[in-house]
Design a protein around this motif. Structure first.
Motif, PDB file in Angstrom:
ATOM      1  N   PRO A   1       0.833  -1.204   0.000  1.00  0.00           N
ATOM      2  CA  PRO A   1       0.000   0.000   0.000  1.00  0.00           C
ATOM      3  C   PRO A   1       0.868   1.255   0.000  1.00  0.00           C
ATOM      4  N   ASP A   2       0.233   2.400  -0.163  1.00  0.00           N
ATOM      5  CA  ASP A   2       0.943   3.648   0.083  1.00  0.00           C
ATOM      6  C   ASP A   2       1.269   3.652   1.565  1.00  0.00           C
ATOM      7  N   ILE A   3       2.525   3.872   1.880  1.00  0.00           N
ATOM      8  CA  ILE A   3       2.942   3.848   3.274  1.00  0.00           C
ATOM      9  C   ILE A   3       2.605   5.203   3.902  1.00  0.00           C
ATOM     10  N   LYS A   4       1.713   5.169   4.874  1.00  0.00           N
ATOM     11  CA  LYS A   4       1.283   6.384   5.569  1.00  0.00           C
ATOM     12  C   LYS A   4       1.579   6.241   7.048  1.00  0.00           C
ATOM     13  N   ASP A   5       1.799   7.372   7.702  1.00  0.00           N
ATOM     14  CA  ASP A   5       2.154   7.373   9.123  1.00  0.00           C
ATOM     15  C   ASP A   5       1.142   6.650   9.999  1.00  0.00           C
ATOM     16  N   GLU A   6      -0.140   6.707   9.651  1.00  0.00           N
ATOM     17  CA  GLU A   6      -1.165   6.130  10.522  1.00  0.00           C
ATOM     18  C   GLU A   6      -1.352   4.620  10.341  1.00  0.00           C
ATOM     19  N   LEU A   7      -0.679   4.012   9.371  1.00  0.00           N
ATOM     20  CA  LEU A   7      -0.801   2.567   9.186  1.00  0.00           C
ATOM     21  C   LEU A   7      -0.218   1.837  10.386  1.00  0.00           C
ATOM     22  N   ARG A   8      -0.999   0.895  10.923  1.00  0.00           N
ATOM     23  CA  ARG A   8      -0.532   0.092  12.053  1.00  0.00           C
ATOM     24  C   ARG A   8       0.325  -1.054  11.507  1.00  0.00           C
ATOM     25  N   ILE A   9       1.457  -1.248  12.129  1.00  0.00           N
ATOM     26  CA  ILE A   9       2.450  -2.194  11.617  1.00  0.00           C
ATOM     27  C   ILE A   9       1.931  -3.637  11.640  1.00  0.00           C
ATOM     28  N   ILE A  10       1.288  -4.025  12.716  1.00  0.00           N
ATOM     29  CA  ILE A  10       0.806  -5.402  12.815  1.00  0.00           C
ATOM     30  C   ILE A  10      -0.569  -5.546  12.162  1.00  0.00           C
ATOM     31  N   GLU A  11      -1.507  -4.714  12.566  1.00  0.00           N
ATOM     32  CA  GLU A  11      -2.885  -4.868  12.115  1.00  0.00           C
ATOM     33  C   GLU A  11      -3.081  -4.533  10.643  1.00  0.00           C
ATOM     34  N   ASP A  12      -2.500  -3.421  10.174  1.00  0.00           N
ATOM     35  CA  ASP A  12      -2.730  -2.981   8.797  1.00  0.00           C
ATOM     36  C   ASP A  12      -1.744  -3.576   7.798  1.00  0.00           C
ATOM     37  N   LEU A  13      -0.487  -3.704   8.213  1.00  0.00           N
ATOM     38  CA  LEU A  13       0.536  -4.227   7.294  1.00  0.00           C
ATOM     39  C   LEU A  13       0.727  -5.732   7.422  1.00  0.00           C
ATOM     40  N   GLY A  14       0.200  -6.326   8.488  1.00  0.00           N
ATOM     41  CA  GLY A  14       0.282  -7.772   8.667  1.00  0.00           C
ATOM     42  C   GLY A  14       1.653  -8.270   9.088  1.00  0.00           C
ATOM     43  N   PHE A  15       2.449  -7.401   9.723  1.00  0.00           N
ATOM     44  CA  PHE A  15       3.785  -7.804  10.158  1.00  0.00           C
ATOM     45  C   PHE A  15       3.700  -8.744  11.355  1.00  0.00           C
ATOM     46  N   SER A  16       4.530  -9.772  11.327  1.00  0.00           N
ATOM     47  CA  SER A  16       4.695 -10.665  12.474  1.00  0.00           C
ATOM     48  C   SER A  16       5.875 -10.134  13.298  1.00  0.00           C
ATOM     49  N   SER A  17       6.114 -10.750  14.441  1.00  0.00           N
ATOM     50  CA  SER A  17       7.263 -10.331  15.247  1.00  0.00           C
ATOM     51  C   SER A  17       8.570 -10.569  14.486  1.00  0.00           C
ATOM     52  N   LEU A  18       8.617 -11.612  13.685  1.00  0.00           N
ATOM     53  CA  LEU A  18       9.800 -11.874  12.870  1.00  0.00           C
ATOM     54  C   LEU A  18       9.997 -10.784  11.813  1.00  0.00           C
ATOM     55  N   ASP A  19       8.910 -10.330  11.208  1.00  0.00           N
ATOM     56  CA  ASP A  19       8.987  -9.237  10.228  1.00  0.00           C
ATOM     57  C   ASP A  19       9.505  -7.960  10.879  1.00  0.00           C
ATOM     58  N   ILE A  20       9.037  -7.686  12.097  1.00  0.00           N
ATOM     59  CA  ILE A  20       9.491  -6.488  12.813  1.00  0.00           C
ATOM     60  C   ILE A  20      10.973  -6.597  13.136  1.00  0.00           C
ATOM     61  N   ALA A  21      11.417  -7.779  13.556  1.00  0.00           N
ATOM     62  CA  ALA A  21      12.844  -7.982  13.829  1.00  0.00           C
ATOM     63  C   ALA A  21      13.668  -7.783  12.557  1.00  0.00           C
ATOM     64  N   GLN A  22      13.182  -8.288  11.442  1.00  0.00           N
ATOM     65  CA  GLN A  22      13.866  -8.123  10.165  1.00  0.00           C
ATOM     66  C   GLN A  22      13.929  -6.636   9.785  1.00  0.00           C
ATOM     67  N   LEU A  23      12.843  -5.930  10.001  1.00  0.00           N
ATOM     68  CA  LEU A  23      12.786  -4.503   9.701  1.00  0.00           C
ATOM     69  C   LEU A  23      13.805  -3.733  10.533  1.00  0.00           C
ATOM     70  N   ILE A  24      13.859  -4.012  11.821  1.00  0.00           N
ATOM     71  CA  ILE A  24      14.784  -3.322  12.714  1.00  0.00           C
ATOM     72  C   ILE A  24      16.231  -3.644  12.351  1.00  0.00           C
ATOM     73  N   ALA A  25      16.517  -4.901  12.031  1.00  0.00           N
ATOM     74  CA  ALA A  25      17.875  -5.288  11.629  1.00  0.00           C
ATOM     75  C   ALA A  25      18.279  -4.573  10.335  1.00  0.00           C
ATOM     76  N   HIS A  26      17.361  -4.507   9.391  1.00  0.00           N
ATOM     77  CA  HIS A  26      17.626  -3.820   8.122  1.00  0.00           C
ATOM     78  C   HIS A  26      17.924  -2.343   8.364  1.00  0.00           C
ATOM     79  N   LEU A  27      17.120  -1.719   9.201  1.00  0.00           N
ATOM     80  CA  LEU A  27      17.310  -0.293   9.473  1.00  0.00           C
ATOM     81  C   LEU A  27      18.610  -0.030  10.229  1.00  0.00           C
TER      82      LEU A  27
END
Length: 86
Positions: free
Chosen positions: A24-50
């Motif tokens: 989707p268009d990435i907007k500030d109000e998008l919820r990471i888990i609920e709207d984007l469907g991120f799992s805890s593993l996805d969040i860990a991957q995101l943080i490691a990438h950043l």
């Protein structure tokens, strides 16, 4: 500051693309888990990438992982850390 937000948006899009999710268009109000469907593993991957791309880890400097619920809150945590480094 703009580089930080662009890096976060790019990393989110990469993870969604890997999962074959419609990006989707990435907007500030998008919820990471609920709207984007991120799992805890996805969040860990995101943080490691950043951490690799931006060279900072706000969570090792006291930011709480539970404080990030939306794309905007994630951007704020990283931008606060960047401003603290300057």
């Amino acid at each position: 500051m703009e580089r930080t937000k662009e890096s976060i948006e790019s990393a989110i899009k990469q993870i969604l693309d890997q999962k074959s999710y419609k990006v989707p268009d990435i907007k500030d109000e998008l919820r990471i888990i609920e709207d984007l469907g991120f799992s805890s593993l996805d969040i860990a991957q995101l943080i490691a990438h950043l951490e690799m791309e931006l060279g900072i880890d706000p969570f090792s400097e006291g930011a709480l992982i539970s404080s990030i619920n939306t794309v905007g809150s994630l951007c704020n945590v990283y931008q606060s850390c960047v401003h603290g480094k300057k």
